[in-house]
Design a protein around this motif. Sequence first.
Motif, PDB file in Angstrom:
ATOM      1  N   SER A  12      10.092  61.339   3.459  1.00  0.00           N
ATOM      2  CA  SER A  12      10.624  60.144   2.807  1.00  0.00           C
ATOM      3  C   SER A  12      10.503  58.875   3.650  1.00  0.00           C
ATOM      4  CB  SER A  12      12.070  60.364   2.377  1.00  0.00           C
ATOM      5  OG  SER A  12      12.879  60.644   3.499  1.00  0.00           O
ATOM      6  N   LEU A  13      10.688  58.967   4.967  1.00  0.00           N
ATOM      7  CA  LEU A  13      10.572  57.762   5.789  1.00  0.00           C
ATOM      8  C   LEU A  13       9.126  57.296   5.905  1.00  0.00           C
ATOM      9  CD1 LEU A  13      12.256  55.704   7.279  1.00  0.00           C
ATOM     10  CD2 LEU A  13      12.016  57.076   9.346  1.00  0.00           C
ATOM     11  N   VAL A  14       8.195  58.216   5.980  1.00  0.00           N
ATOM     12  CA  VAL A  14       6.770  57.850   6.009  1.00  0.00           C
ATOM     13  C   VAL A  14       6.400  57.160   4.706  1.00  0.00           C
ATOM     14  CG1 VAL A  14       4.413  58.726   6.030  1.00  0.00           C
ATOM     15  CG2 VAL A  14       6.096  59.694   7.575  1.00  0.00           C
ATOM     16  N   VAL A  15       6.832  57.727   3.605  1.00  0.00           N
ATOM     17  CA  VAL A  15       6.518  57.150   2.299  1.00  0.00           C
ATOM     18  C   VAL A  15       7.183  55.783   2.154  1.00  0.00           C
ATOM     19  CG1 VAL A  15       6.741  57.460  -0.199  1.00  0.00           C
ATOM     20  CG2 VAL A  15       6.107  59.399   1.255  1.00  0.00           C
ATOM     21  N   ALA A  16       8.418  55.660   2.618  1.00  0.00           N
ATOM     22  CA  ALA A  16       9.091  54.359   2.571  1.00  0.00           C
ATOM     23  C   ALA A  16       8.320  53.331   3.395  1.00  0.00           C
ATOM     24  CB  ALA A  16      10.526  54.487   3.089  1.00  0.00           C
ATOM     25  N   ALA A  17       7.800  53.745   4.542  1.00  0.00           N
ATOM     26  CA  ALA A  17       7.014  52.833   5.377  1.00  0.00           C
ATOM     27  C   ALA A  17       5.713  52.436   4.678  1.00  0.00           C
ATOM     28  CB  ALA A  17       6.711  53.475   6.733  1.00  0.00           C
ATOM     29  N   ILE A  18       5.036  53.390   4.070  1.00  0.00           N
ATOM     30  CA  ILE A  18       3.789  53.104   3.353  1.00  0.00           C
ATOM     31  C   ILE A  18       4.050  52.108   2.227  1.00  0.00           C
ATOM     32  CG2 ILE A  18       2.048  54.087   1.789  1.00  0.00           C
ATOM     33  CD1 ILE A  18       2.331  56.729   3.467  1.00  0.00           C
ATOM     34  N   ARG A  19       5.097  52.345   1.478  1.00  0.00           N
ATOM     35  CA  ARG A  19       5.406  51.469   0.345  1.00  0.00           C
ATOM     36  C   ARG A  19       5.886  50.098   0.804  1.00  0.00           C
ATOM     37  NH1 ARG A  19       7.822  56.144  -3.706  1.00  0.00           N
ATOM     38  NH2 ARG A  19       5.809  57.206  -3.890  1.00  0.00           N
ATOM     39  N   SER A  20       6.611  50.063   1.907  1.00  0.00           N
ATOM     40  CA  SER A  20       7.034  48.789   2.484  1.00  0.00           C
ATOM     41  C   SER A  20       5.810  47.990   2.929  1.00  0.00           C
ATOM     42  CB  SER A  20       7.966  49.062   3.673  1.00  0.00           C
ATOM     43  OG  SER A  20       8.333  47.880   4.312  1.00  0.00           O
ATOM     44  N   TRP A  21       4.872  48.666   3.582  1.00  0.00           N
ATOM     45  CA  TRP A  21       3.632  48.026   4.024  1.00  0.00           C
ATOM     46  C   TRP A  21       2.885  47.447   2.814  1.00  0.00           C
ATOM     47  CZ3 TRP A  21      -1.531  48.646   2.980  1.00  0.00           C
ATOM     48  CH2 TRP A  21      -2.431  48.097   3.884  1.00  0.00           C
ATOM     49  N   HIS A  22       2.766  48.255   1.782  1.00  0.00           N
ATOM     50  CA  HIS A  22       2.060  47.829   0.571  1.00  0.00           C
ATOM     51  C   HIS A  22       2.739  46.622  -0.077  1.00  0.00           C
ATOM     52  CE1 HIS A  22       0.894  48.069  -3.720  1.00  0.00           C
ATOM     53  NE2 HIS A  22      -0.272  48.416  -3.215  1.00  0.00           N
ATOM     54  N   PRO A  30       4.912  38.837   6.272  1.00  0.00           N
ATOM     55  CA  PRO A  30       4.550  39.405   7.579  1.00  0.00           C
ATOM     56  C   PRO A  30       4.767  40.921   7.571  1.00  0.00           C
ATOM     57  CG  PRO A  30       6.081  37.555   7.831  1.00  0.00           C
ATOM     58  CD  PRO A  30       6.003  37.868   6.376  1.00  0.00           C
ATOM     59  N   VAL A  31       3.690  41.672   7.594  1.00  0.00           N
ATOM     60  CA  VAL A  31       3.741  43.117   7.386  1.00  0.00           C
ATOM     61  C   VAL A  31       4.583  43.826   8.435  1.00  0.00           C
ATOM     62  CG1 VAL A  31       2.347  45.226   7.274  1.00  0.00           C
ATOM     63  CG2 VAL A  31       1.554  43.143   6.147  1.00  0.00           C
ATOM     64  N   GLN A  32       4.360  43.540   9.695  1.00  0.00           N
ATOM     65  CA  GLN A  32       5.083  44.276  10.727  1.00  0.00           C
ATOM     66  C   GLN A  32       6.584  43.973  10.697  1.00  0.00           C
ATOM     67  OE1 GLN A  32       3.220  44.278  14.563  1.00  0.00           O
ATOM     68  NE2 GLN A  32       1.226  44.756  13.692  1.00  0.00           N
ATOM     69  N   GLN A  33       6.954  42.750  10.405  1.00  0.00           N
ATOM     70  CA  GLN A  33       8.381  42.423  10.281  1.00  0.00           C
ATOM     71  C   GLN A  33       9.005  43.160   9.109  1.00  0.00           C
ATOM     72  OE1 GLN A  33       8.680  38.175  10.035  1.00  0.00           O
ATOM     73  NE2 GLN A  33       7.908  37.864  12.104  1.00  0.00           N
ATOM     74  N   TYR A  34       8.282  43.218   8.013  1.00  0.00           N
ATOM     75  CA  TYR A  34       8.757  43.903   6.816  1.00  0.00           C
ATOM     76  C   TYR A  34       8.903  45.403   7.094  1.00  0.00           C
ATOM     77  CZ  TYR A  34       9.369  43.842   1.700  1.00  0.00           C
ATOM     78  OH  TYR A  34       9.875  43.908   0.431  1.00  0.00           O
TER      79      TYR A  34
END
Length: 132
Positions: A12-22, A30-34
């Motif tokens: 779930s955290l990996v997927v949350a990170a992927i979706r946050s990046w997207h 700003p992608v890294q801040q997000y």
Amino acid sequence: MPPTHAVPAGASLVVAAIRSWHEARRRALPVQQYLYRTLAPHDCGMLAPVLDSLIRFFETTIRRPLAVGSADALTSDEQALVDILQCADDRKPSAPTEGLPFLWAVWSARIMIRKVLADAFRIRGGAEVVFV
């Protein structure tokens, strides 16, 4: 791209990170801040630049934009990234290939994920931190 199956709890955290990046890319933020804001509550904020790089290399490797799923289902792209990060094979790539930069990004991400999770485990006083 149709979703493949339900999101497993450990991913779930990996997927949350992927979706946050997207989402950050889609909204020109700003992608890294997000990403950091998504990961920091889990004591994994340091992974923002690592995952930003990994996902960018993934898009370059697949030669198209990353597809993201819904709240309860993964796309094949998300599943591929989760599977890649969960793979136990940490050997260095032995020969140059078209995807060599991506393979190095994966290898580097696995090292950083292990380090950050170990630190998060200590910060939380031994409480489990699940990333993948």
